[in-house]
Design a protein around this motif. Structure first.
Motif, mmCIF file in Angstrom:
data_model
loop_
_atom_site.group_PDB
_atom_site.id
_atom_site.type_symbol
_atom_site.label_atom_id
_atom_site.label_comp_id
_atom_site.label_asym_id
_atom_site.label_seq_id
_atom_site.Cartn_x
_atom_site.Cartn_y
_atom_site.Cartn_z
ATOM 1 N N ASN A 150 -1.409 -1.203 -4.249
ATOM 2 C CA ASN A 150 -1.181 -0.673 -5.597
ATOM 3 C C ASN A 150 0.189 -1.029 -6.181
ATOM 4 N N LEU A 151 1.092 -1.622 -5.406
ATOM 5 C CA LEU A 151 2.391 -2.037 -5.925
ATOM 6 C C LEU A 151 2.557 -3.528 -5.681
ATOM 7 N N PHE A 152 2.952 -4.249 -6.740
ATOM 8 C CA PHE A 152 3.148 -5.695 -6.666
ATOM 9 C C PHE A 152 4.624 -5.995 -6.917
ATOM 10 N N THR A 153 5.183 -6.906 -6.122
ATOM 11 C CA THR A 153 6.546 -7.366 -6.354
ATOM 12 C C THR A 153 6.570 -8.887 -6.271
ATOM 13 N N MET A 154 7.568 -9.470 -6.952
ATOM 14 C CA MET A 154 7.826 -10.904 -6.833
ATOM 15 C C MET A 154 9.288 -11.091 -6.482
ATOM 16 N N VAL A 155 9.542 -12.071 -5.624
ATOM 17 C CA VAL A 155 10.898 -12.476 -5.284
ATOM 18 C C VAL A 155 10.983 -13.983 -5.490
ATOM 19 N N ARG A 204 -0.573 -1.828 -10.072
ATOM 20 C CA ARG A 204 -1.944 -2.183 -10.410
ATOM 21 C C ARG A 204 -2.878 -1.320 -9.556
ATOM 22 N N PRO A 205 -4.122 -1.145 -9.963
ATOM 23 C CA PRO A 205 -4.993 -0.207 -9.241
ATOM 24 C C PRO A 205 -5.454 -0.741 -7.894
ATOM 25 N N ARG A 206 -5.714 0.196 -6.980
ATOM 26 C CA ARG A 206 -6.420 -0.160 -5.756
ATOM 27 C C ARG A 206 -7.889 -0.428 -6.097
ATOM 28 N N ASP A 226 0.867 -1.186 0.000
ATOM 29 C CA ASP A 226 0.000 0.000 0.000
ATOM 30 C C ASP A 226 0.903 1.235 0.000
ATOM 31 N N VAL A 227 1.341 1.647 -1.197
ATOM 32 C CA VAL A 227 2.305 2.735 -1.350
ATOM 33 C C VAL A 227 1.553 4.053 -1.554
ATOM 34 N N PRO A 228 1.947 5.126 -0.864
ATOM 35 C CA PRO A 228 1.329 6.434 -1.131
ATOM 36 C C PRO A 228 1.406 6.768 -2.612
ATOM 37 N N ASP A 229 0.322 7.249 -3.170
ATOM 38 C CA ASP A 229 0.272 7.482 -4.614
ATOM 39 C C ASP A 229 1.396 8.401 -5.086
ATOM 40 N N GLU A 230 1.728 9.416 -4.275
ATOM 41 C CA GLU A 230 2.753 10.367 -4.697
ATOM 42 C C GLU A 230 4.158 9.750 -4.662
ATOM 43 N N LYS A 231 4.304 8.589 -4.019
ATOM 44 C CA LYS A 231 5.602 7.911 -3.951
ATOM 45 C C LYS A 231 5.696 6.726 -4.915
ATOM 46 N N LEU A 232 4.617 6.451 -5.625
ATOM 47 C CA LEU A 232 4.531 5.201 -6.363
ATOM 48 C C LEU A 232 5.636 5.042 -7.404
ATOM 49 N N ASP A 233 5.813 6.023 -8.278
ATOM 50 C CA ASP A 233 6.837 5.896 -9.319
ATOM 51 C C ASP A 233 8.243 5.872 -8.716
ATOM 52 N N GLU A 234 8.487 6.755 -7.765
ATOM 53 C CA GLU A 234 9.819 6.816 -7.152
ATOM 54 C C GLU A 234 10.171 5.485 -6.489
#
Length: 351
Positions: A299-304, A288-290, A263-271
């Protein structure tokens, strides 16, 4: 001893270099194996011919270390794709999975340890058709569908060194290169007839021969120079992500993975997305959208990916502590319900 346990047996320096260095970058030339032979000779000091390299690729393919030789296509650019999930009741889980999997546009489906317990990918020739498939699935199963199309690709690639003792993907690397790419939900590949025919011909890989591009050209009745030019264009516009020897990362030890949602703040998403996407152990990173109306705040997905579950968890702990100090959930895959390539015949016919 199983291949998974003994896959390194009898590999020499040339094999190791071929496996780790040619997951991408296979030359788009009439005789790619000649160029590969020259590069491998320079890198290893072993005098190799094009026939030698072809024989090695064939042997590694026969052993299951390579899934295939050829392109990795990019369905979200060629058509309209989304990741979706349902909350399948435990007593109807198999029934719901069978219904979802019966749709040919569903090309991946996994059980995950979460309230939303079934996750699948739908790829169609248009957003309209994609959305109609989701509506059909909702009606047929009686399960609410969580629709999460990709909005931004920060880093997506399952290309990583495997001939080593790394516990997690790219442990020995310092960083990877990111390029934030916006994905349109209205995407279509805008392909010429030649390009469409070409994608259908190569979706399962290239022929393993000295002249793979020529063989493909013959199969679609085109000139080899036109095929090579078309492949160059498809690489440039993103319809083809890379061309190489596609490694089976499960056979080579990377059996453990986890999808983590943040759950990343929208203003920090790209950074933050670009920062995290550049970390070598993050194999996938995208926006991906909330869906707050469905209780989905992420709103941010990662895989490891890793060789041991403990190594994967340790890297996720590092992500949370050092890079993404926000609420997150770890969605572990517990079963593969369907895994096929996107159905490009239908995908292109729908455009």
């Amino acid at each position: 001893m199983s291949l998974e346990a003994d896959w390194r047996a009898d590999l020499d320096t040339v094999d190791a270099t071929l496996i780790d260095e040619y997951q991408s970058g296979v030359p788009v030339t009439a005789d790619p194996f000649a160029a590969m032979a020259a590069d491998l000779t320079a890198a290893t000091g072993v005098d190799l011919t094009a026939a030698d390299v072809l024989d090695r690729v064939q042997r590694l393919s026969d052993r299951g270390i390579f899934r295939r030789f050829g392109p990795v296509l990019n369905p979200p650019v060629i058509g309209s794709s989304t990741l979706a999930a349902v909350r399948a009741p435990p007593d109807r889980f198999d029934e719901v999975a069978a219904t979802i999997n019966s749709h040919r546009q569903v090309n991946h489906n996994y059980r995950r340890d979460h309230e939303w317990n079934m996750w699948f990918v739908v790829t169609a020739g248009s957003r309209e058709l994609r959305d109609s498939i989701l509506a059909d699935i909702e009606a047929e199963t009686g399960c609410e569908v969580l629709d999460l199309p990709m909005m931004t690709d920060y880093y997506i690639d399952l290309e990583f060194p495997v001939v080593n003792d790394d516990r997690f993907a790219r442990e020995s690397l310092e960083s990877t290169t990111v390029d934030a790419t916006r994905i349109s939900e209205e995407a279509t590949g805008d392909l010429s007839p030649l390009e469409a025919d070409l994608l259908l011909a190569i979706q399962g890989g290239f022929p393993l021969s000295r002249t793979p591009y020529g063989d493909v050209a013959d199969s679609i009745g085109a000139d080899v120079s036109d095929v090579i030019s078309a492949i160059d264009r498809l690489l440039q516009n993103g319809c083809i992500k890379r061309i190489g020897c596609v490694v089976n990362h499960v056979v080579t030890g990377f059996k453990n993975n986890c999808m983590v949602v943040w759950d990343v703040p929208d203003e920090k998403l790209d950074e933050w997305g670009e920062t995290v996407g550049s970390l070598p152990y993050v194999t996938l990173c995208y926006h991906r959208p909330r869906r707050p109306d469905q209780g989905w705040p992420y709103n941010l997905f990662t895989m490891v990916h890793g060789r041991e579950a403990e190594a994967v968890d340790a890297k996720i702990d590092e992500l949370a502590a050092d890079y993404l100090p926000v609420d997150h959930e770890r969605l572990y895959s517990t079963a593969t319900l369907k895994q096929t390539g996107a159905q490009y015949e239908q995908l292109l016919a729908d455009q």
